[in-house]
Design a protein around this motif. Structure first.
Motif, PDB file in Angstrom:
ATOM      1  N   UNK A  43       0.832   5.981   5.420  1.00  0.00           N
ATOM      2  CA  UNK A  43       0.312   6.612   4.207  1.00  0.00           C
ATOM      3  C   UNK A  43      -0.528   5.614   3.413  1.00  0.00           C
ATOM      4  N   UNK A  44      -0.062   4.390   3.290  1.00  0.00           N
ATOM      5  CA  UNK A  44      -0.728   3.385   2.463  1.00  0.00           C
ATOM      6  C   UNK A  44      -1.991   2.831   3.102  1.00  0.00           C
ATOM      7  N   UNK A  45      -1.927   2.499   4.381  1.00  0.00           N
ATOM      8  CA  UNK A  45      -3.021   1.756   5.006  1.00  0.00           C
ATOM      9  C   UNK A  45      -3.976   2.596   5.836  1.00  0.00           C
ATOM     10  N   UNK A  46      -3.536   3.698   6.362  1.00  0.00           N
ATOM     11  CA  UNK A  46      -4.379   4.466   7.280  1.00  0.00           C
ATOM     12  C   UNK A  46      -5.048   5.653   6.627  1.00  0.00           C
ATOM     13  N   UNK A  47      -4.808   5.893   5.364  1.00  0.00           N
ATOM     14  CA  UNK A  47      -5.335   7.091   4.716  1.00  0.00           C
ATOM     15  C   UNK A  47      -6.109   6.760   3.445  1.00  0.00           C
ATOM     16  N   UNK A  48      -7.154   5.947   3.527  1.00  0.00           N
ATOM     17  CA  UNK A  48      -7.901   5.640   2.306  1.00  0.00           C
ATOM     18  C   UNK A  48      -8.819   6.776   1.901  1.00  0.00           C
ATOM     19  N   UNK A  49      -9.255   6.749   0.655  1.00  0.00           N
ATOM     20  CA  UNK A  49     -10.277   7.671   0.196  1.00  0.00           C
ATOM     21  C   UNK A  49      -9.751   8.994  -0.305  1.00  0.00           C
ATOM     22  N   UNK A  50     -10.681   9.942  -0.550  1.00  0.00           N
ATOM     23  CA  UNK A  50     -10.315  11.215  -1.175  1.00  0.00           C
ATOM     24  C   UNK A  50      -9.432  12.101  -0.298  1.00  0.00           C
ATOM     25  N   UNK A  51      -9.321  11.818   0.993  1.00  0.00           N
ATOM     26  CA  UNK A  51      -8.455  12.626   1.856  1.00  0.00           C
ATOM     27  C   UNK A  51      -7.010  12.163   1.802  1.00  0.00           C
ATOM     28  N   UNK A  52      -6.714  11.182   0.972  1.00  0.00           N
ATOM     29  CA  UNK A  52      -5.377  10.577   0.946  1.00  0.00           C
ATOM     30  C   UNK A  52      -4.252  11.600   0.800  1.00  0.00           C
ATOM     31  N   UNK A  53      -4.480  12.672   0.079  1.00  0.00           N
ATOM     32  CA  UNK A  53      -3.419  13.658  -0.092  1.00  0.00           C
ATOM     33  C   UNK A  53      -3.539  14.823   0.878  1.00  0.00           C
ATOM     34  N   UNK A  54      -4.224  14.670   1.984  1.00  0.00           N
ATOM     35  CA  UNK A  54      -4.408  15.803   2.870  1.00  0.00           C
ATOM     36  C   UNK A  54      -4.004  15.598   4.311  1.00  0.00           C
ATOM     37  N   UNK A  55      -4.592  14.640   5.019  1.00  0.00           N
ATOM     38  CA  UNK A  55      -4.368  14.558   6.455  1.00  0.00           C
ATOM     39  C   UNK A  55      -2.906  14.340   6.801  1.00  0.00           C
ATOM     40  N   UNK A  56      -2.574  14.691   7.988  1.00  0.00           N
ATOM     41  CA  UNK A  56      -1.189  14.561   8.425  1.00  0.00           C
ATOM     42  C   UNK A  56      -0.979  13.276   9.208  1.00  0.00           C
ATOM     43  N   UNK A  57       0.246  12.827   9.188  1.00  0.00           N
ATOM     44  CA  UNK A  57       0.712  11.796  10.099  1.00  0.00           C
ATOM     45  C   UNK A  57       1.793  12.460  10.930  1.00  0.00           C
ATOM     46  N   UNK A  58       2.046  11.928  12.096  1.00  0.00           N
ATOM     47  CA  UNK A  58       3.032  12.535  12.983  1.00  0.00           C
ATOM     48  C   UNK A  58       4.192  11.571  13.196  1.00  0.00           C
ATOM     49  N   UNK A  59       5.386  12.115  13.203  1.00  0.00           N
ATOM     50  CA  UNK A  59       6.602  11.358  13.494  1.00  0.00           C
ATOM     51  C   UNK A  59       7.231  11.960  14.737  1.00  0.00           C
ATOM     52  N   UNK A  60       7.544  11.106  15.696  1.00  0.00           N
ATOM     53  CA  UNK A  60       8.270  11.557  16.884  1.00  0.00           C
ATOM     54  C   UNK A  60       9.487  10.659  17.045  1.00  0.00           C
ATOM     55  N   UNK A  61      10.654  11.281  17.170  1.00  0.00           N
ATOM     56  CA  UNK A  61      11.901  10.575  17.456  1.00  0.00           C
ATOM     57  C   UNK A  61      12.300  10.936  18.878  1.00  0.00           C
ATOM     58  N   UNK A  62      12.528   9.931  19.702  1.00  0.00           N
ATOM     59  CA  UNK A  62      12.962  10.157  21.078  1.00  0.00           C
ATOM     60  C   UNK A  62      14.203   9.322  21.326  1.00  0.00           C
ATOM     61  N   UNK A  63      15.266   9.967  21.776  1.00  0.00           N
ATOM     62  CA  UNK A  63      16.462   9.252  22.212  1.00  0.00           C
ATOM     63  C   UNK A  63      16.454   9.328  23.733  1.00  0.00           C
ATOM     64  N   UNK A  64      16.481   8.168  24.369  1.00  0.00           N
ATOM     65  CA  UNK A  64      16.403   8.124  25.828  1.00  0.00           C
ATOM     66  C   UNK A  64      17.793   8.296  26.443  1.00  0.00           C
ATOM     67  N   UNK A  65      17.814   8.488  27.764  1.00  0.00           N
ATOM     68  CA  UNK A  65      19.085   8.566  28.482  1.00  0.00           C
ATOM     69  C   UNK A  65      19.890   7.275  28.328  1.00  0.00           C
ATOM     70  N   UNK A  66      19.193   6.156  28.091  1.00  0.00           N
ATOM     71  CA  UNK A  66      19.857   4.872  27.880  1.00  0.00           C
ATOM     72  C   UNK A  66      20.272   4.677  26.420  1.00  0.00           C
ATOM     73  N   UNK A  67      20.138   5.721  25.599  1.00  0.00           N
ATOM     74  CA  UNK A  67      20.494   5.734  24.182  1.00  0.00           C
ATOM     75  C   UNK A  67      19.620   4.819  23.329  1.00  0.00           C
TER      76      UNK A  67
END
Length: 172
Positions: free
Chosen positions: A85-109
């Motif tokens: 949010x802080x570093x990758x979203x400069x400028x007037x679009x700061x309150x708009x674009x999305x970021x994605x979060x993915x959580x993956x738990x592997x078979x090895x935990x």
């Protein structure tokens, strides 16, 4: 700080363009084991995003019984989101674009926390992880026991920052 008013329909259009163009989650480097569980969600790149990430990450990891330290994992996910949010979203679009979060738990935990944003590069990544930059978010995530890497998204212009966490004691 200058604030530019962007009408709601223009913000929605810009968000849709950025989501379609930049935020397909990258095919990530393979984890140690197969994916036992995976969850993905997009968040607006707004100041509330880290709080929402903490809420959803805590819920997902608890419901799916990840055996690691859930509160530490949630803190790492929050730090990565805050950085996006802080570093990758400069400028007037700061309150708009999305970021994605993915959580993956592997078979090895192992837990993989992937945060993707539309900025394609990450200058001084190693220095940031070592705490030799003005911000200390990645350094904090590493101190909490996360192994950190970043990679460009293969089919889009963005990047993904990944934290690998394993169950066990948190470094002091």
């Amino acid at each position: 700080m200058t604030t530019t008013h962007v009408p709601a329909e223009e913000r929605t259009r810009r968000r849709a363009v950025l989501d379609a163009k930049h935020l397909k989650l990258a095919p990530a480097p393979a984890p140690t084991g197969g994916a036992a569980y995976e969850w993905t969600r997009r968040f607006d790149a707004a100041p509330a995003a880290p709080r929402l990430v903490r809420l959803h990450a805590r819920t997902q990891l608890t419901v799916h019984h990840w055996r690691g330290n859930i509160e530490v994992a949630v803190a790492v996910a929050s730090v990565l989101t805050s950085n996006a949010v802080t570093h990758a979203m400069p400028g007037p679009l700061h309150d708009g674009p999305a970021i994605a979060l993915r959580l993956t738990v592997t078979d090895a935990d192992e837990l993989l926390i992937d945060v993707s944003d539309p900025l394609p590069e990450f200058p001084d990544f190693a220095a940031a992880v070592a705490g030799r930059t003005t911000g200390h978010g990645l350094w904090q995530a590493a101190r909490l026991g996360a192994t950190l890497i970043w990679f460009p998204n293969a089919d889009t212009e963005g990047k993904t920052v990944r934290a690998l966490m394993t169950p066990g004691p948190v470094p002091a």
